[in-house]
Design an enzyme around this catalytic site. Structure first.
Site, PDB file in Angstrom:
ATOM      1  N   TYR A 134       0.853  -1.185   0.000  1.00 51.83           N
ATOM      2  CA  TYR A 134       0.000   0.000   0.000  1.00 51.83           C
ATOM      3  C   TYR A 134       0.889   1.235   0.000  1.00 51.83           C
ATOM      4  O   TYR A 134       1.491   1.589   1.017  1.00 51.83           O
ATOM      5  CB  TYR A 134      -0.907  -0.039   1.225  1.00 51.83           C
ATOM      6  CG  TYR A 134      -2.007   0.990   1.264  1.00 51.83           C
ATOM      7  CD1 TYR A 134      -2.282   1.838   0.198  1.00 51.83           C
ATOM      8  CD2 TYR A 134      -2.810   1.104   2.395  1.00 51.83           C
ATOM      9  CE1 TYR A 134      -3.292   2.768   0.244  1.00 51.83           C
ATOM     10  CE2 TYR A 134      -3.845   2.032   2.471  1.00 51.83           C
ATOM     11  CZ  TYR A 134      -4.075   2.860   1.397  1.00 51.83           C
ATOM     12  OH  TYR A 134      -5.086   3.781   1.451  1.00 51.83           O
ATOM     13  N   LYS A 162      -1.215  -1.231  -4.137  1.00 52.74           N
ATOM     14  CA  LYS A 162      -2.313  -0.280  -4.154  1.00 52.74           C
ATOM     15  C   LYS A 162      -1.658   1.092  -4.213  1.00 52.74           C
ATOM     16  O   LYS A 162      -1.023   1.536  -3.249  1.00 52.74           O
ATOM     17  CB  LYS A 162      -3.190  -0.418  -2.919  1.00 52.74           C
ATOM     18  CG  LYS A 162      -4.332   0.605  -2.887  1.00 52.74           C
ATOM     19  CD  LYS A 162      -5.172   0.493  -1.625  1.00 52.74           C
ATOM     20  CE  LYS A 162      -6.242   1.584  -1.607  1.00 52.74           C
ATOM     21  NZ  LYS A 162      -7.052   1.550  -0.371  1.00 52.74           N
TER      22      LYS A 162
END
Length: 287
Positions: A134, A162
């Site tokens: 992330y 992400k």
């Protein structure tokens, strides 16, 4: 593992007595997957994991696991966002539970690109499930350039990222120009242009709503149907902007409650519920 398509990071609905509304969570999970989402993310930022008790987290993951199994979909669980030792221990608990782990770059520590690479190399070697890194520098305080992200994506055991850098800049362009697999958009309003540039999909809180349209947008870009993709992209970007005018997931919960899909719009402190005006503007954008 191939990460692609639209993944929905589920909210954690709360009942009027403050408990987790697991029945509402289960309905949200099945709704998203039935509409074509490729997977769910449990205990992502949208799910308010920092304010959940351990037993509540376990119950949320169990509900999402059952739903993903029923639909043949991917379950990613947010875990391991702290220092390397603690993160490794958290990831070990996902063995047999999750298909992948969403792991943020360590916040506040600012280990630099080399330290971040060493951190994820250690975690990927120890984790029982593939990692989705992330990248969200406006939360972690640690920006990463395209070259570092490409090194991270090349690590064995890393399935993707992400990508939520807060916009599209030269590093975004450089990253996608290199053509790596597994780049999922994490900034909802930028989904369409990043798909056009080669992103594989998105992890999108906005996709609680109009899920099928987000799925169709990703498929339109995959098929090269630019006219359809542009029209959908502009409309969905307007919706996403309306849903993020106040801290996530407050407006999304307000809309879901207004639709009768969750029992309350409640969040836990330090978040406060969205203002009525923000919810009404989001509902108007959805219509």
């Amino acid at each position: 593992m191939e990460l692609q398509g639209i993944h929905v990071p589920l909210v954690t609905p709360f009942a009027a007595d403050g408990s987790v509304a697991l029945d509402a969570l289960e309905r949200l999970a099945h709704d998203a997957l039935a509409a074509g989402a490729a997977g769910l993310v449990a205990l992502g930022t949208t799910g308010e994991p920092a304010v959940l008790e351990p037993e509540e987290k376990a119950a949320v993951v169990a509900v999402c696991r059952r739903a993903c199994d029923a639909h043949g979909a991917l379950l990613t669980v947010g875990a391991g966002s702290g220092p390397t030792g603690a993160a490794g221990r958290a990831l070990a608990e996902l063995d047999g539970v999750a298909d992948a782990a969403l792991v943020a770059v360590p916040a506040f520590l600012r280990p630099g690109p080399a330290g971040t690479l060493a951190h994820f190399a250690e975690l990927a070697a120890r984790s029982p499930v593939p990692l989705m890194i992330y990248h969200v520098p406006y939360r972690t305080g640690q920006p990463l350039d395209a070259a570092t992200l490409l090194e991270l994506l090349a690590l064995p055991g890393v399935a993707g990222t992400k990508y939520a850098a807060g916009g599209i800049d030269e590093e975004t362009v450089a990253l996608l120009a290199a053509g790596p697999a597994g780049v999922l958009v994490g900034d909802d309003p930028y989904l369409s242009p990043m798909l056009a540039m080669g992103a594989a999909g998105g992890v999108l809180a906005s996709a609680h709503l109009a899920t099928g349209d987000f799925v169709e947008l990703a498929e339109a870009w995959r098929k090269g149907d630019a006219d359809r993709a542009r029209a959908l992209g502009h409309r969905l970007s307007t919706l996403s902007r309306a849903l993020f005018t106040e801290p996530n997931p407050t407006v999304i919960k307000g809309v879901l409650h207004a639709q009768g899909r969750i029992p309350t719009p409640d969040v836990r402190l330090p978040l406060l519920p969205a203002s009525p005006g923000a919810v009404q503007r989001a509902l108007a954008a959805l219509r």
